[in-house]
Motif scaffolding. Structure first.
Motif, PDB file in Angstrom:
ATOM      1  N   PRO A   1      45.357  45.297  37.526  1.00 38.73           N
ATOM      2  CA  PRO A   1      44.487  44.531  37.506  1.00 38.73           C
ATOM      3  C   PRO A   1      42.881  44.955  37.237  1.00 38.73           C
ATOM      4  O   PRO A   1      41.905  44.068  37.285  1.00 38.73           O
ATOM      5  N   LYS A   2      42.750  46.087  37.172  1.00 40.94           N
ATOM      6  CA  LYS A   2      41.245  46.536  37.067  1.00 40.94           C
ATOM      7  C   LYS A   2      40.801  46.664  35.609  1.00 40.94           C
ATOM      8  O   LYS A   2      39.545  46.930  35.140  1.00 40.94           O
ATOM      9  N   ILE A   3      41.761  46.813  34.479  1.00 38.04           N
ATOM     10  CA  ILE A   3      41.450  46.586  33.247  1.00 38.04           C
ATOM     11  C   ILE A   3      40.727  45.115  32.888  1.00 38.04           C
ATOM     12  O   ILE A   3      41.343  43.911  33.046  1.00 38.04           O
ATOM     13  N   VAL A   4      39.306  45.364  32.262  1.00 39.44           N
ATOM     14  CA  VAL A   4      38.742  44.214  31.928  1.00 39.44           C
ATOM     15  C   VAL A   4      38.214  44.421  30.557  1.00 39.44           C
ATOM     16  O   VAL A   4      37.521  43.304  29.854  1.00 39.44           O
TER      17      VAL A   4
ATOM     18  N   VAL B   1      42.525  38.480  32.288  1.00 45.82           N
ATOM     19  CA  VAL B   1      41.188  38.504  32.684  1.00 45.82           C
ATOM     20  C   VAL B   1      40.820  36.916  32.704  1.00 45.82           C
ATOM     21  O   VAL B   1      39.611  36.668  32.893  1.00 45.82           O
ATOM     22  N   GLY B   2      42.028  36.141  32.480  1.00 44.24           N
ATOM     23  CA  GLY B   2      41.798  34.629  32.925  1.00 44.24           C
ATOM     24  C   GLY B   2      40.989  33.837  31.715  1.00 44.24           C
ATOM     25  O   GLY B   2      40.961  34.620  30.546  1.00 44.24           O
ATOM     26  N   CYS B   3      40.618  32.634  32.024  1.00 41.81           N
ATOM     27  CA  CYS B   3      39.826  31.856  31.054  1.00 41.81           C
ATOM     28  C   CYS B   3      38.760  31.239  31.459  1.00 41.81           C
ATOM     29  O   CYS B   3      38.438  31.464  32.891  1.00 41.81           O
TER      30      CYS B   3
ATOM     31  N   MET C   1      41.013  39.344  39.145  1.00 39.64           N
ATOM     32  CA  MET C   1      41.379  38.061  38.388  1.00 39.64           C
ATOM     33  C   MET C   1      42.576  37.553  38.531  1.00 39.64           C
ATOM     34  O   MET C   1      43.246  36.527  38.507  1.00 39.64           O
ATOM     35  N   LEU C   2      43.406  38.821  38.399  1.00 41.10           N
ATOM     36  CA  LEU C   2      44.925  38.461  38.226  1.00 41.10           C
ATOM     37  C   LEU C   2      45.513  37.782  39.356  1.00 41.10           C
ATOM     38  O   LEU C   2      46.474  37.013  39.203  1.00 41.10           O
ATOM     39  N   ASP C   3      44.766  37.984  40.628  1.00 44.43           N
ATOM     40  CA  ASP C   3      44.932  37.035  41.678  1.00 44.43           C
ATOM     41  C   ASP C   3      44.651  35.742  41.662  1.00 44.43           C
ATOM     42  O   ASP C   3      44.836  34.741  42.691  1.00 44.43           O
TER      43      ASP C   3
ATOM     44  N   LYS D   1      35.682  30.782  36.524  1.00 40.92           N
ATOM     45  CA  LYS D   1      34.321  30.252  37.144  1.00 40.92           C
ATOM     46  C   LYS D   1      34.679  30.385  38.522  1.00 40.92           C
ATOM     47  O   LYS D   1      33.655  30.617  39.204  1.00 40.92           O
ATOM     48  N   ASP D   2      35.863  29.914  39.081  1.00 36.35           N
ATOM     49  CA  ASP D   2      36.075  29.947  40.441  1.00 36.35           C
ATOM     50  C   ASP D   2      36.083  31.475  40.724  1.00 36.35           C
ATOM     51  O   ASP D   2      35.574  31.841  42.142  1.00 36.35           O
ATOM     52  N   TYR D   3      36.707  32.336  40.015  1.00 35.12           N
ATOM     53  CA  TYR D   3      36.868  33.733  40.331  1.00 35.12           C
ATOM     54  C   TYR D   3      35.646  34.308  40.518  1.00 35.12           C
ATOM     55  O   TYR D   3      35.169  35.268  41.203  1.00 35.12           O
ATOM     56  N   ASN D   4      34.710  34.134  39.382  1.00 35.22           N
ATOM     57  CA  ASN D   4      33.137  34.678  39.544  1.00 35.22           C
ATOM     58  C   ASN D   4      32.494  34.452  40.769  1.00 35.22           C
ATOM     59  O   ASN D   4      31.662  35.195  41.342  1.00 35.22           O
ATOM     60  N   ALA D   5      32.708  33.063  41.269  1.00 35.59           N
ATOM     61  CA  ALA D   5      31.969  32.846  42.805  1.00 35.59           C
ATOM     62  C   ALA D   5      32.676  33.709  43.723  1.00 35.59           C
ATOM     63  O   ALA D   5      31.875  34.158  44.624  1.00 35.59           O
TER      64      ALA D   5
END
Length: 426
Positions: free
Chosen positions: A253-256, A166-168, A223-225, A173-177
Motif C-alpha cells: 500500500p505504500k507504492i504511489v 492509488v484510486g481515482c 489509499m488501498l483501504d 478526494k475523500d482519502y486526501n481529506a
C-alpha cells in the motif's frame, strides 16, 4: 573539460555496445510477440507537456528537468520520461480514431538533473510500453507481464512484483481529506517539498525518500483501504489477471510512484541486487492523462524501465551476455601488389555477407597474424607476390589449424570454403 563527458553521462564503447544490442533485440522480440509496435518521439518537447502531464508537484518537474529557451523564446525541455511524449503523439496524430487499443513501445534517451549513482545517470535510456484505449484490468496484468517476461528472458532472478491501487479522483478526494487530517500535526516536521505537496497533492508525500519524513508516516492511512467500489473492483480484477498468468505479487500500500498522472494500478518490480534503490521497473494506469493533455477521454496504462539499471542488475547477478560474433576472415597481405589484391578480395567477401577485414597499418606478416589471433578471426588468408604469380592462396582455419588451397581468381571457391567452415566445420 572539453575531453571529458558531462557529469552524469557515459559513453557506450564499441567493445560494450554488443550488450545493448542484445538487450534491445530481446526487447523488440518480446514486444513483437505481445503485439506492441515501436514509436519514436523527439528528444525535446514543449515544457508545458511535462508540467501538465508529469505534474508540477513532482520531483522531476520541480528539480530535475533540463529546460531552456530556444532561439524563438519557447520553453523547451529534454524529455525526462517517455509516457508524456507518447501521449502527445497519440493526440497530435489522431491515433484515437484508429482501432483500439493502441499498443506501443519505445527505447529512448531521457534526461534528468539528479545526483549520478550506480545505474542512475543524467542521460539514461528508457524502455517503456503504453496501451491506450481500454480500462480492462487484464491489460494492466498484461503490461506487468511484459516487464516480467523481459527479466525472465534475460535470466534475471531475485525479483519481487509489488502492486497497489492509488484510486481515482472520486475516491482520492475523500482519502486526501483523511490523509491531510493525519498529516496536519506532522507537517512542521516534514521536508519543504512535502510541505509544498500538502495542498497540491498530499498523496505524493508517501513517496518521499527523506528519512525524517518516513519516520513521521509510520501510521499513515493508506489509499488501498479507502477505494471506491469501481477502483476496488479494478484492483481485484488486476489480482485475478496476475493469478491467471501465474505471476507472484506482493500488495504494497505504500507504492504511489513519483508521477502525478497515475490512477488505480501502480506497480514496481524490485531487485535486491542493485543496492538500496532497487526498483528496476515501475508503472501503472493513467486514465486521465490523455484528456489532461488535450485529447479525448481515453484510458491508458504502461511502464518504464532504465536500461542502465537493467544492465547493472544483469552484471550483479553474473549473467553473461553472448559476445558479438567474431570476424569471419582476416586477410594478411605482404607487398604492394598483394595489398591491392587483398583490397579486391576484401570487398568481394563483404559483398557476399562475409565479415572480413584486412591490415591498414603496414604491419609485418608476423604482426598481422598475431593481430588476427587477437581479434579472434575464424579464418586467415595470406596474399603475397608468390601467391599472385601462382594464382593460389592458402586459407587457414584459425580454430583447427587446417589449411586448404584455393584459386585466388576464383573468389566463389574461397567463399564456399569459408562458409563451409563457418557452418560447422570450425
Amino acid at each position: 573539460m572539453i575531453i571529458q563527458g558531462p557529469k552524469g553521462t557515459k559513453d557506450v564503447l564499441p567493445s560494450q555496445a554488443y550488450k545493448w544490442h542484445y538487450i534491445e533485440g530481446k526487447i523488440r522480440d518480446l514486444c513483437s510477440i505481445n503485439g506492441y509496435y515501436e514509436i519514436r518521439t523527439p528528444v525535446f518537447e514543449h515544457t508545458e507537456l511535462f508540467e501538465r502531464g508529469v505534474g508540477e508537484t513532482t520531483d522531476i518537474v520541480q528539480k530535475e528537468m533540463y529546460t531552456f529557451k530556444d532561439k524563438g523564446g519557447r520553453s523547451i525541455t529534454l524529455k525526462p520520461e517517455g509516457t508524456a511524449p507518447a501521449v502527445r503523439a497519440f493526440i497530435e496524430n489522431n491515433l484515437f480514431n484508429e482501432l483500439q487499443p493502441t499498443k506501443m513501445y519505445y527505447i529512448t534517451p531521457c534526461y534528468r538533473y539528479e545526483r549520478p549513482q550506480a545505474g542512475r545517470l543524467r542521460e539514461f535510456h528508457q524502455f517503456g510500453v503504453e496501451v491506450f484505449g481500454t480500462q480492462s484490468p487484464y491489460v494492466d496484468a498484461e503490461v506487468i507481464n511484459v516487464g516480467m517476461m523481459l527479466f525472465q528472458n534475460l535470466g534475471v532472478k531475485n525479483l519481487e512484483l509489488r502492486i497497489n491501487s492509488v484510486g481515482c479522483p472520486k475516491c482520492r478526494k475523500d482519502y486526501n481529506a483523511k490523509l491531510k487530517a493525519f498529516l496536519d500535526p506532522e507537517l512542521q516536521h516534514l521536508c519543504k517539498f512535502c510541505q509544498g505537496r500538502y495542498d497540491t497533492n498530499p498523496l505524493r508525500i508517501l513517496d518521499c525518500k527523506e528519512e525524517k519524513c518516513k519516520e513521521r508516516l509510520v501510521n499513515v492511512p493508506f489509499m488501498l483501504d479507502n477505494l471506491c467500489d469501481d477502483c476496488r473492483a479494478h484492483f481485484e480484477g488486476l489480482k485475478k489477471g496476475l493469478d491467471i498468468i501465474g505471476l507472484n505479487y506482493i500488495v504494497d500500500p505504500k507504492i504511489v510512484r513519483g508521477l502525478d498522472y497515475y490512477t488505480k494500478t501502480a506497480f514496481e518490480i524490485v531487485s535486491n541486487d542493485i543496492g538500496s534503490q532497487g526498483t528496476v521497473c515501475g508503472g501503472g494506469r493513467y486514465d486521465g492523462l490523455i484528456e489532461m493533455c488535450g485529447g479525448p477521454s481515453t484510458p491508458g496504462v504502461g511502464f518504464g524501465l532504465g536500461l542502465e539499471r537493467l544492465l547493472l542488475t544483469i552484471e550483479n547477478q553474473g549473467i553473461l551476455i553472448p559476445e558479438q560474433e567474431s570476424l569471419d576472415v582476416f586477410i594478411a597481405a605482404v607487398g604492394e601488389r598483394a595489398d591491392d589484391k587483398a583490397m579486391e578480395v576484401l570487398f568481394k567477401l563483404r559483398a557476399a555477407s562475409i565479415k572480413a577485414e584486412k591490415d591498414y597499418l603496414g604491419r609485418s606478416l608476423k604482426a598481422q597474424m598475431k593481430y588476427a589471433n587477437r581479434i579472434n578471426a575464424k579464418t586467415a588468408i595470406v596474399i603475397g607476390d608468390e601467391e599472385i604469380e601462382k594464382d593460389t592462396i592458402s586459407i587457414k582455419n584459425m580454430r583447427s589449424g587446417e589449411e586448404v588451397n584455393a584459386s585466388l581468381s576464383g573468389i566463389s571457391e574461397i567463399i564456399k570454403e569459408i562458409r563451409g567452415w563457418n557452418n560447422g566445420k570450425i
